[in-house]
Design a protein around this motif. Structure first.
Motif, PDB file in Angstrom:
ATOM      1  N   VAL A 224       0.850  -1.193   0.000  1.00 17.01           N
ATOM      2  CA  VAL A 224       0.000   0.000   0.000  1.00 17.01           C
ATOM      3  C   VAL A 224       0.886   1.243   0.000  1.00 17.01           C
ATOM      4  O   VAL A 224       1.759   1.377   0.870  1.00 17.01           O
ATOM      5  N   PRO A 225       0.699   2.153  -0.946  1.00 19.32           N
ATOM      6  CA  PRO A 225       1.542   3.356  -0.999  1.00 19.32           C
ATOM      7  C   PRO A 225       1.566   4.147   0.298  1.00 19.32           C
ATOM      8  O   PRO A 225       2.624   4.618   0.723  1.00 19.32           O
TER       9      PRO A 225
ATOM     10  N   GLN B  45       1.341  -3.049  -7.753  1.00 25.82           N
ATOM     11  CA  GLN B  45       1.457  -2.043  -6.693  1.00 25.82           C
ATOM     12  C   GLN B  45       2.777  -1.287  -6.757  1.00 25.82           C
ATOM     13  O   GLN B  45       2.903  -0.191  -6.192  1.00 25.82           O
ATOM     14  N   LEU B  46       3.759  -1.873  -7.421  1.00 30.13           N
ATOM     15  CA  LEU B  46       5.096  -1.280  -7.465  1.00 30.13           C
ATOM     16  C   LEU B  46       5.101   0.149  -8.006  1.00 30.13           C
ATOM     17  O   LEU B  46       5.661   1.058  -7.360  1.00 30.13           O
ATOM     18  N   PRO B  47       4.511   0.437  -9.172  1.00 28.20           N
ATOM     19  CA  PRO B  47       4.572   1.827  -9.666  1.00 28.20           C
ATOM     20  C   PRO B  47       3.807   2.803  -8.792  1.00 28.20           C
ATOM     21  O   PRO B  47       4.171   3.985  -8.710  1.00 28.20           O
ATOM     22  N   LYS B  48       2.755   2.340  -8.119  1.00 26.76           N
ATOM     23  CA  LYS B  48       2.002   3.214  -7.215  1.00 26.76           C
ATOM     24  C   LYS B  48       2.873   3.611  -6.018  1.00 26.76           C
ATOM     25  O   LYS B  48       2.863   4.768  -5.573  1.00 26.76           O
ATOM     26  N   ILE B  49       3.607   2.643  -5.512  1.00 25.79           N
ATOM     27  CA  ILE B  49       4.478   2.914  -4.370  1.00 25.79           C
ATOM     28  C   ILE B  49       5.647   3.802  -4.790  1.00 25.79           C
ATOM     29  O   ILE B  49       6.032   4.728  -4.072  1.00 25.79           O
TER      30      ILE B  49
ATOM     31  N   TRP C 294       9.464  -0.762 -14.021  1.00 23.99           N
ATOM     32  CA  TRP C 294       8.257  -0.284 -13.331  1.00 23.99           C
ATOM     33  C   TRP C 294       8.568   0.357 -11.978  1.00 23.99           C
ATOM     34  O   TRP C 294       7.658   0.644 -11.220  1.00 23.99           O
ATOM     35  N   GLY C 295       9.830   0.566 -11.672  1.00 24.83           N
ATOM     36  CA  GLY C 295      10.125   1.379 -10.503  1.00 24.83           C
ATOM     37  C   GLY C 295      10.985   0.764  -9.429  1.00 24.83           C
ATOM     38  O   GLY C 295      11.327   1.437  -8.456  1.00 24.83           O
ATOM     39  N   ALA C 296      11.356  -0.510  -9.555  1.00 23.62           N
ATOM     40  CA  ALA C 296      12.216  -1.130  -8.551  1.00 23.62           C
ATOM     41  C   ALA C 296      13.667  -0.726  -8.766  1.00 23.62           C
ATOM     42  O   ALA C 296      14.096  -0.472  -9.892  1.00 23.62           O
ATOM     43  N   ASP C 297      14.420  -0.675  -7.694  1.00 22.18           N
ATOM     44  CA  ASP C 297      15.870  -0.484  -7.774  1.00 22.18           C
ATOM     45  C   ASP C 297      16.606  -1.817  -7.725  1.00 22.18           C
ATOM     46  O   ASP C 297      17.734  -1.919  -8.213  1.00 22.18           O
ATOM     47  N   PHE C 298      15.954  -2.827  -7.133  1.00 18.00           N
ATOM     48  CA  PHE C 298      16.592  -4.116  -6.945  1.00 18.00           C
ATOM     49  C   PHE C 298      15.519  -5.181  -6.924  1.00 18.00           C
ATOM     50  O   PHE C 298      14.388  -4.932  -6.489  1.00 18.00           O
TER      51      PHE C 298
ATOM     52  N   VAL D  31       6.137  -0.686 -23.847  1.00 18.28           N
ATOM     53  CA  VAL D  31       5.105  -0.477 -24.868  1.00 18.28           C
ATOM     54  C   VAL D  31       4.035   0.479 -24.333  1.00 18.28           C
ATOM     55  O   VAL D  31       3.603   1.403 -25.016  1.00 18.28           O
ATOM     56  N   GLU D  32       3.609   0.227 -23.110  1.00 18.01           N
ATOM     57  CA  GLU D  32       2.629   1.114 -22.471  1.00 18.01           C
ATOM     58  C   GLU D  32       3.327   1.885 -21.363  1.00 18.01           C
ATOM     59  O   GLU D  32       4.233   1.379 -20.709  1.00 18.01           O
ATOM     60  N   PRO D  33       2.930   3.120 -21.113  1.00 13.62           N
ATOM     61  CA  PRO D  33       3.550   3.880 -20.026  1.00 13.62           C
ATOM     62  C   PRO D  33       3.271   3.234 -18.682  1.00 13.62           C
ATOM     63  O   PRO D  33       2.288   2.498 -18.514  1.00 13.62           O
ATOM     64  N   ILE D  34       4.143   3.509 -17.718  1.00 15.85           N
ATOM     65  CA  ILE D  34       3.947   2.967 -16.379  1.00 15.85           C
ATOM     66  C   ILE D  34       2.640   3.500 -15.805  1.00 15.85           C
ATOM     67  O   ILE D  34       2.390   4.707 -15.855  1.00 15.85           O
ATOM     68  N   PRO D  35       1.789   2.632 -15.255  1.00 17.70           N
ATOM     69  CA  PRO D  35       0.504   3.107 -14.700  1.00 17.70           C
ATOM     70  C   PRO D  35       0.727   4.111 -13.572  1.00 17.70           C
ATOM     71  O   PRO D  35       1.653   3.987 -12.784  1.00 17.70           O
ATOM     72  N   ALA D  36      -0.165   5.075 -13.513  1.00 17.45           N
ATOM     73  CA  ALA D  36      -0.084   6.082 -12.456  1.00 17.45           C
ATOM     74  C   ALA D  36      -0.506   5.468 -11.125  1.00 17.45           C
ATOM     75  O   ALA D  36      -1.320   4.556 -11.096  1.00 17.45           O
TER      76      ALA D  36
END
Length: 382
Positions: A257-258, A291-295, A323-327, A377-382
Motif C-alpha cells: 500500500v503506498p 502495486q510497485l509503480p504506485k508505491i 516499473w520502478g524497482a531499484d533491486f 510499450v505502455e507507459p507505467i501506470p499512475a
C-alpha cells in the motif's frame, strides 16, 4: 555436461530439483496457498508488461552493474530469504552465501532458516542481509538483533506480511511438519532420495537453529513451531523499536500500500520491499508488480525499493526495474538451482539470469538499466 545446453531455463532446474528432493521438501519450496490463484495473478501481471523491440543499434553490451543503498553489486538481483532453506538442500544457506560473494550479489537469510546467523555470517562477507520476523518478547528481539549485527549482516529486513500462519494446503497434503518429523511417510520419501539423505548426514537434522535457541516449541499441529510460539504481531510501535535498536540499513518487506510505504519512511525506514510473499500467505492479494509503480510514485525517485514475487528470469527483472524497482530478489529460483546441482547450480542460475537480462536488453536497445522504462510499450501506470 554443459548446463547451458541441458538446463538452459529455470524450468529445467525445477524439474531436476523435483526428482532429487523428498516430496515434503519440494512441496514446501514449490507451493503457494489456497488454490494458488495468487501465484497465477503474479505471473499474469508480469507477463502483461511488454517492451518495444528496437533495431539498428549496433553492438549492445548491457551493463548490469548497479549501486544499491551505497553498495556496488554486479547485478540488480539477489537471493531472497526463504525459510528452512537448509531443509530444501543440505547446507543451502552456506552455499548461497558463498555464491553471493563469488558473484557480488546480496544474500538474505531467513529468521527461520536452518542455519543460524553465526553459521552463515563468516561466508557472506559484506553481502549479507538478514530477514527478521517480529517476536513478541522485546528481550528476545534485542538479543536477535545483537547476534545478527555481530555476525556481520549489514541490512535488517523486517517482514510484516505474516500476521498468522498460512494453511498452504499442498504442504499439508505432503504431510510436512516444520521442522520435519521422522515418521513412516517421511522416512519413505527420504529413502527414495538417497543423495539428499547422504548430504544431510554431516549437516544434521534440519531445524530452526536461530529460533530454537530461544524456545523449544511443542504442539499437536505439525505447523506449530518456534516461529509461531514467540512470534509477535507487528504494529507501528514495533517498527519504531527496531529502528531504535538497529543502527544499520533497515528495510520493511511485505509492503503493498503506498500510504504504508510513505509512513514507513517517515518512521525512519531506509528502504521499502514490495512483495506479496509470492502468494504463499494470501491468495486474494493483487499482484505485487501492479502495486510497485504506485508505491514508487508515492515515494518519489530517491527511496530505495526492492521487489519480489513471481520473478522467474531476467526478463521479469527487467520488467520490475522498468516499473520502478531499484533491486529485484528471487527465492525459489536459487533453491531449485541448488537442489538441482548444488553450488554448480547456483552459479548456473546466476548465469541464466545475467544472460537473459543481457539478451532482452539487446533486443530493446538498452545498454543501461535506467533505460528500461523508456522501452515499455505502455507507459507505467499512475
Amino acid at each position: 555436461m554443459d548446463l547451458d545446453l541441458t538446463h538452459p531455463a529455470l524450468s529445467d532446474l525445477r524439474a531436476r530439483a523435483k526428482k532429487r528432493l523428498p516430496k515434503f521438501a519440494f512441496e514446501y519450496l514449490d507451493s503457494a496457498t489456497g488454490r494458488e490463484l495468487g501465484a497465477k495473478t503474479n505471473r499474469d501481471a508480469l507477463d502483461a508488461i511488454q517492451f518495444m523491440p528496437q533495431i539498428l543499434h549496433g553492438l549492445i553490451e548491457a551493463d548490469l552493474e548497479t549501486t544499491f543503498m551505497g553498495q556496488h553489486f554486479a547485478a540488480p538481483f539477489g537471493v531472497a530469504p526463504l525459510g528452512m532453506s537448509g531443509m530444501i538442500w543440505p547446507g543451502a544457506e552456506r552455499l548461497l552465501a558463498q555464491a553471493a560473494v563469488r558473484h557480488n550479489i546480496p544474500f538474505s537469510q531467513s529468521t527461520v532458516a536452518v542455519a543460524s546467523p553465526e553459521d552463515t555470517g563468516p561466508h557472506v562477507g559484506d553481502n549479507g542481509w538478514y530477514q527478521h520476523y517480529p517476536v513478541k518478547d522485546g528481550e528476545i528481539r534485542r538479543d536477535m538483533i545483537r547476534r545478527i549485527k555481530e555476525a556481520g549482516f549489514t541490512k535488517l529486513v523486517v517482514t510484516v506480511d505474516v500476521p498468522g500462519e498460512s494453511r498452504r494446503e499442498r504442504q499439508r497434503r505432503a504431510l510436512i511438519s516444520m521442522p520435519p518429523v521422522l515418521n513412516l511417510p517421511t522416512l519413505w520419501t527420504m529413502a527414495l532420495h538417497p543423495t539428499w539423505c547422504w548430504k544431510m548426514l554431516p549437516e544434521g537434522p534440519p531445524r530452526m537453529r536461530f529460533m530454537d535457541d530461544y524456545i523449544q516449541a511443542k504442539g499437536k499441529d505439525a505447523f506449530v513451531h518456534a516461529g509461531r510460539v514467540i512470534r509477535g504481531w507487528p504494529d507501528w510501535d514495533y517498527i519504531r523499536r527496531v529502528r531504535e535498536e538497529w543502527d544499520g540499513d533497515l528495510l520493511v518487506k511485505g509492503v503493498m500500500v503506498p500510504e504504508d510505504a510513505v509512513n514507513l519512511v517517515k518512521e525512519g525506514v531506509d528502504g521499502i520491499w514490495v512483495s506479496n510473499h509470492s502468494a504463499r500467505q494470501f491468495e486474494a492479494s493483487p499482484a505485487s508488480i501492479t502495486q510497485l509503480p504506485k508505491i514508487r510514485a508515492a515515494l518519489g525517485p530517491d527511496v530505495p525499493i526492492v521487489f519480489d514475487s513471481g520473478v522467474i528470469g531476467g526478463l521479469d527483472i527487467c520488467r520490475a526495474l522498468a516499473w520502478g524497482a531499484d533491486f529485484v530478489m528471487l527465492g525459489r529460483g536459487w533453491h531449485y538451482a541448488v537442489a538441482a546441482f548444488g553450488a554448480r547450480g547456483i552459479d548456473h542460475f546466476n548465469h541464466i539470469l545475467r544472460a537473459d537480462m543481457q539478451s532482452n536488453m539487446s533486443q530493446i536497445g538498452c545498454t543501461k538499466l535506467d533505460q528500461l522504462a523508456s522501452r515499455l510499450v505502455e507507459p507505467i501506470p499512475a
